[in-house]
Write a protein that holds these residues in place. Structure first.
Motif, PDB file in Angstrom:
ATOM      1  N   ARG A 108       2.870  10.151   4.352  1.00 53.43           N
ATOM      2  CA  ARG A 108       2.074   9.210   3.554  1.00 53.43           C
ATOM      3  C   ARG A 108       0.809   9.912   3.077  1.00 53.43           C
ATOM      4  NH1 ARG A 108       2.501   3.488   6.984  1.00 53.43           N
ATOM      5  NH2 ARG A 108       4.783   3.583   7.271  1.00 53.43           N
ATOM      6  N   HIS A 109       0.506   9.720   1.819  1.00 59.35           N
ATOM      7  CA  HIS A 109      -0.663  10.361   1.217  1.00 59.35           C
ATOM      8  C   HIS A 109      -1.869   9.449   1.433  1.00 59.35           C
ATOM      9  CE1 HIS A 109      -3.456  11.922  -1.797  1.00 59.35           C
ATOM     10  NE2 HIS A 109      -2.755  13.031  -1.768  1.00 59.35           N
ATOM     11  N   GLU A 110      -2.590   9.688   2.517  1.00 58.63           N
ATOM     12  CA  GLU A 110      -3.769   8.883   2.821  1.00 58.63           C
ATOM     13  C   GLU A 110      -4.831   9.776   3.440  1.00 58.63           C
ATOM     14  OE1 GLU A 110      -2.528   5.790   5.440  1.00 58.63           O
ATOM     15  OE2 GLU A 110      -1.403   7.112   6.744  1.00 58.63           O
ATOM     16  N   ARG A 111      -6.015   9.226   3.615  1.00 60.84           N
ATOM     17  CA  ARG A 111      -7.123  10.026   4.133  1.00 60.84           C
ATOM     18  C   ARG A 111      -6.897  10.323   5.609  1.00 60.84           C
ATOM     19  NH1 ARG A 111     -12.089   9.023   6.490  1.00 60.84           N
ATOM     20  NH2 ARG A 111     -11.759   6.773   6.419  1.00 60.84           N
ATOM     21  N   ASP A 138       0.830  -1.210   0.000  1.00 58.84           N
ATOM     22  CA  ASP A 138       0.000   0.000   0.000  1.00 58.84           C
ATOM     23  C   ASP A 138       0.862   1.258   0.000  1.00 58.84           C
ATOM     24  OD1 ASP A 138      -2.377  -1.315  -0.101  1.00 58.84           O
ATOM     25  OD2 ASP A 138      -2.874  -1.086   2.021  1.00 58.84           O
ATOM     26  N   ILE A 139       1.953   1.224   0.763  1.00 59.74           N
ATOM     27  CA  ILE A 139       2.787   2.422   0.883  1.00 59.74           C
ATOM     28  C   ILE A 139       3.327   2.835  -0.477  1.00 59.74           C
ATOM     29  CG2 ILE A 139       4.943   3.323   1.829  1.00 59.74           C
ATOM     30  CD1 ILE A 139       4.429   1.686   4.337  1.00 59.74           C
ATOM     31  N   TYR A 169       4.641  10.273  -1.264  1.00 60.99           N
ATOM     32  CA  TYR A 169       4.745  11.580  -1.897  1.00 60.99           C
ATOM     33  C   TYR A 169       5.986  11.569  -2.789  1.00 60.99           C
ATOM     34  CZ  TYR A 169       1.114  13.840   0.895  1.00 60.99           C
ATOM     35  OH  TYR A 169      -0.091  14.213   1.448  1.00 60.99           O
ATOM     36  N   PRO A 207       8.365   7.608   3.623  1.00 59.15           N
ATOM     37  CA  PRO A 207       7.122   7.123   4.221  1.00 59.15           C
ATOM     38  C   PRO A 207       7.377   6.290   5.480  1.00 59.15           C
ATOM     39  CG  PRO A 207       7.734   5.721   2.403  1.00 59.15           C
ATOM     40  CD  PRO A 207       8.787   6.785   2.474  1.00 59.15           C
ATOM     41  N   LYS A 232       0.260   3.416  -3.223  1.00 55.63           N
ATOM     42  CA  LYS A 232      -0.773   4.438  -3.043  1.00 55.63           C
ATOM     43  C   LYS A 232      -0.342   5.658  -2.232  1.00 55.63           C
ATOM     44  CE  LYS A 232      -4.391   0.859  -2.595  1.00 55.63           C
ATOM     45  NZ  LYS A 232      -5.432   0.350  -1.656  1.00 55.63           N
ATOM     46  N   GLU A 233       0.631   5.524  -1.329  1.00 57.63           N
ATOM     47  CA  GLU A 233       0.755   6.493  -0.248  1.00 57.63           C
ATOM     48  C   GLU A 233       1.978   7.396  -0.316  1.00 57.63           C
ATOM     49  OE1 GLU A 233       0.553   4.129   3.276  1.00 57.63           O
ATOM     50  OE2 GLU A 233      -1.489   3.434   2.881  1.00 57.63           O
ATOM     51  N   ARG A 269      -4.012   9.086  12.247  1.00 53.31           N
ATOM     52  CA  ARG A 269      -3.412   8.833  10.923  1.00 53.31           C
ATOM     53  C   ARG A 269      -3.385  10.152  10.165  1.00 53.31           C
ATOM     54  NH1 ARG A 269      -4.401   3.726   7.026  1.00 53.31           N
ATOM     55  NH2 ARG A 269      -3.732   2.774   8.974  1.00 53.31           N
ATOM     56  N   ARG A 304      -1.104  12.839   7.208  1.00 53.97           N
ATOM     57  CA  ARG A 304      -0.234  12.820   6.032  1.00 53.97           C
ATOM     58  C   ARG A 304       1.217  13.130   6.401  1.00 53.97           C
ATOM     59  NH1 ARG A 304      -4.336  15.738   1.646  1.00 53.97           N
ATOM     60  NH2 ARG A 304      -5.660  13.909   1.372  1.00 53.97           N
TER      61      ARG A 304
END
Length: 431
Positions: free
Chosen positions: A120-123, A67-68, A74, A89, A71-72, A128, A130
């Motif tokens: 990390r680019h996540e919601r 996932d990192i 930068y 990350p 998806k996550e 949690r 960014r």
């Protein structure tokens, strides 16, 4: 002259990247002081690596099918030379890169740690973000189960130092590459039989990273995951002996744990021991700390083969848990607050402040003119334990009036006169 026709639009922080204001920052510093003292107690030394690294370091070290990486991260292209760069990350890959580049393992193993931001680019949600912060601890060059267990035992000590009582340990072994390969084949066969219930992530990972399919949070897939072949059943004698060595040492230390055969962690570089400390007090983000052994990573990133084991703690989550569990008092801004009245007293106050700092005290000298009432209000709000008062009488007599502000010290005379030459000693004797 350029005429401004439009007001500048205010700029807010990026969502998921938070400001730490003085009150909160003071608690972070208090927390970090505890953490650094705890790490010194086990002989760990600080290392600081760049926030920005080559993208290939993380793709290679973490694993492209995670996932990192997928998806996550930068990631951007450097306009100067066209290189792909990534905001870190996680910290392990950068620390291993540094150990290889600077030959840290040339003559002896290394116990190191780093504290700082990762991205990390996540919601964004509770626990949690960014930009968040990690405490990353790595024992490089150590092969035995004794160091695996030591890392877990030292974490138990940290929870005790912070007054945490509801953090649980989960433990597993991922074995060695050949054992994981045999398990992987059996697991893919199992997943193929249940293809119709796999969600989109499960379908995508079935062949590229099947072990991560078992880490699903999808209720519809739980029964399938529970009935999947267990990696532990594929472990050889050497892997089992290593894991048993960890468990025996945890028992010796009186540390309770739960065997979790589905614990795999989110990064590809782990082997043998993996562990997580978890809690129910942070909602869905219940993992406070995770780590394990990664004996192949040093060689994978271009170094000579060397064993390694480590863990990472999410600081925001741990601070949240700490503040829920114990009453964390905001540290005082200073020990001594100097109030003054009149220009001569103000000038004297500046010199007195420097003398007290020379003696090791933290001091705020009130800035600018104000009434004594306003200055005392500010002194009380600062958390200072004592106010040093300078006015015309004190200037003339070269003394200071000393007033203790905290309840535990107010049994002293309400106000004492102290010669300036003895002021530092008088205040330090109250420390």
């Amino acid at each position: 002259m350029i005429k401004m026709t439009q007001a500048f639009q205010k700029v807010a922080a990026i969502r998921g990247m938070n400001d730490l204001l003085p009150g909160a920052s003071a608690r972070w510093e208090q927390f970090e002081e505890i953490v650094r003292g705890w790490l010194r107690g086990y002989g760990y030394r600080n290392v600081r690596t760049p926030v920005l690294e080559h993208t290939r370091l993380f793709a290679r070290g973490i694993g492209e099918v995670t996932d990192i990486v997928e998806k996550e991260m930068y990631t951007f292209t450097d306009a100067l030379n066209g290189e792909s760069l990534t905001m870190r990350p996680e910290m392990t890959a950068g620390i291993v890169r540094a150990s290889i580049e600077h030959n840290l393992l040339y003559d002896r193993p290394q116990r190191v740690y780093s504290i700082g931001p990762v991205f990390r680019h996540e919601r964004p949600q509770r626990g949690r973000y960014r930009q968040f912060h990690q405490i990353d601890v790595e024992a490089l060059g150590f092969a035995g189960p004794d160091v695996d267990a030591e890392l877990i035992v030292m974490l138990a000590r940290l929870w005790k130092l912070l007054g945490l009582t509801d953090v649980r340990l989960e433990l597993n072994s991922l074995g060695q590459p050949a054992e994981r390969a045999a398990h992987r084949a059996a697991l893919i066969e199992h997943l193929e039989k249940h293809r119709d219930i796999l969600d989109e992530d499960g379908q995508r990972r079935m062949y590229s990273n099947p072990l991560r399919v078992l880490d699903t949070k999808n209720p519809a897939m739980q029964e399938m995951a529970d009935s999947a072949p267990r990696l532990f059943d594929f472990l050889g004698e050497e892997s089992r002996t290593h894991f048993e060595g960890v468990c025996k040492r945890l028992t010796d230390a009186g540390i309770e744990y739960r065997l979790n055969p589905r614990l795999v962690r989110g990064l590809d570089y782990y082997n043998l021991t993996v562990f997580e400390w978890v809690t129910d007090r942070l909602g869905s983000q219940g993992t406070v700390c995770g780590g394990g052994r990664y004996d192949g990573l040093v060689e994978l990133l271009g170094g000579k083969p060397a064993p390694a084991v480590g863990f990472a703690i999410g600081m925001e989550r741990l601070l949240d848990l700490w503040e829920q569990s114990v009453e964390v008092e905001a540290p005082a801004e200073c020990e001594v607050y100097v109030v003054h009245q009149g220009e001569d007293a103000q000038r004297l106050a500046a010199r007195v402040g420097e003398d007290l700092r020379d003696a090791g005290l933290s001091v705020i000298v009130h800035a600018g003119p104000a009434s004594f009432k306003a200055q005392f209000k500010r002194a009380d709000a600062s958390g200072a334990r004592v106010a040093v008062i300078l006015g015309a009488d004190e200037v003339a007599s070269q003394t200071a009036s000393v007033k203790f502000l905290r309840a535990q010290e107010q049994g002293e005379a309400a106000q004492q006169q102290v010669p300036l030459a003895k002021l530092a000693d008088a205040l330090n004797n109250k420390g």
